[in-house]
Write an enzyme that holds these catalytic residues in place. Sequence first.
Site, mmCIF file in Angstrom:
data_model
loop_
_atom_site.group_PDB
_atom_site.id
_atom_site.type_symbol
_atom_site.label_atom_id
_atom_site.label_comp_id
_atom_site.label_asym_id
_atom_site.label_seq_id
_atom_site.Cartn_x
_atom_site.Cartn_y
_atom_site.Cartn_z
ATOM 1 N N ARG A 240 0.811 -1.218 0.000
ATOM 2 C CA ARG A 240 0.000 0.000 0.000
ATOM 3 C C ARG A 240 0.841 1.263 0.000
ATOM 4 O O ARG A 240 0.522 2.222 -0.717
ATOM 5 C CB ARG A 240 -0.942 -0.031 1.208
ATOM 6 N N LYS B 36 3.063 24.738 -2.758
ATOM 7 C CA LYS B 36 1.754 24.140 -2.470
ATOM 8 C C LYS B 36 1.858 22.618 -2.593
ATOM 9 O O LYS B 36 1.361 22.011 -3.540
ATOM 10 C CB LYS B 36 0.693 24.705 -3.410
ATOM 11 N N LYS C 133 6.099 39.004 -0.795
ATOM 12 C CA LYS C 133 4.719 38.966 -1.266
ATOM 13 C C LYS C 133 3.904 40.067 -0.579
ATOM 14 O O LYS C 133 4.441 40.862 0.195
ATOM 15 C CB LYS C 133 4.133 37.576 -1.015
ATOM 16 N N GLU D 93 6.679 40.134 -5.560
ATOM 17 C CA GLU D 93 5.391 39.908 -6.207
ATOM 18 C C GLU D 93 4.673 41.248 -6.371
ATOM 19 O O GLU D 93 4.554 42.022 -5.423
ATOM 20 C CB GLU D 93 4.551 38.971 -5.329
ATOM 21 N N ASP E 183 1.564 38.892 -10.629
ATOM 22 C CA ASP E 183 0.559 38.043 -9.991
ATOM 23 C C ASP E 183 -0.848 38.366 -10.489
ATOM 24 O O ASP E 183 -1.333 39.494 -10.343
ATOM 25 C CB ASP E 183 0.622 38.216 -8.471
#
Length: 289
Positions: free
Chosen positions: A100, A135, A167, A197, A218
């Site tokens: 598995r 992510k 950011k 950004e 962005d």
Amino acid sequence: MYNLNLQKLENQIRLWLEEDIGTGDITTMTTVPLDQESKGILHVKEGGIVAGIPVAAAVFRVVDPELEFRPMVADGDRVEKGTVLAEVHGNTRSILLGERLALNLMQRLSGIATRTRQYVDALEGLPARLVDTRKTTPGHRMLEKYAVRVGGGHNHRFGLYDAVMIKDNHIKGAGGIPQAVAAARSQIPHTMKIEVEVENFNQLQQALEAGADIIMLDNMKPADMKEAVRFMKEKSPHILIEASGSVTLETIKSIAETGVDVISVGRLTYSVHALDISLDLNERKDQHL
């Protein structure tokens, strides 16, 4: 070929096996004879790009060093439904212990590689580089970024430690783009670059004047992005330009055609469709003894 840290991987595998096996595989221990040997056949139930062959091999190696893992394909190969990916020979109980975990990892990694290849194909003939993001699934970043490379993509930063990326919230916390860039520049090594950004032309000009090395556009519309690229290349020909934000297979080509150097896509590693892969036991060796 794709530079996977096998020592780190095996350490993680031990933890994942502990999570799955606990005090023992009660079903296998009560139904399968201790000394039985088998051949396990790993095969794919749908077409895609294979990733994780050395990962599956490592799983079975950690479970039982006596198991023999025989790959039939290599990472990066495109396969069709029914293709045998590998065989594993040895103790039946050991094969079932690792089954598995090996499948879970291979299925997700192959799904990431398959999606990445779709985006790479959509960029064919264009110079923009496809990269991933942070992510990723906690604890699986090394493997998921590995799968992106297998699919033909490239990696962005691996974590918060290996690049400065300013950011919107950093800009708010620092009091503005010039302040954020200046503060970072005064403290980082001279070998490290600073990326900023931006969401509009005012921020873009501030980032350029502050001396950013990389500018991320962005969520800009392609028309605005094209104008931003033209402006930056005139003002600072050597600056690296990245595009990000809601990039899809349908939009990535038009984004690349604006002239950006890099396109980052979070979808490469989150909410992907895992490739359907199974392991079947076949032809127990003791049947022929």
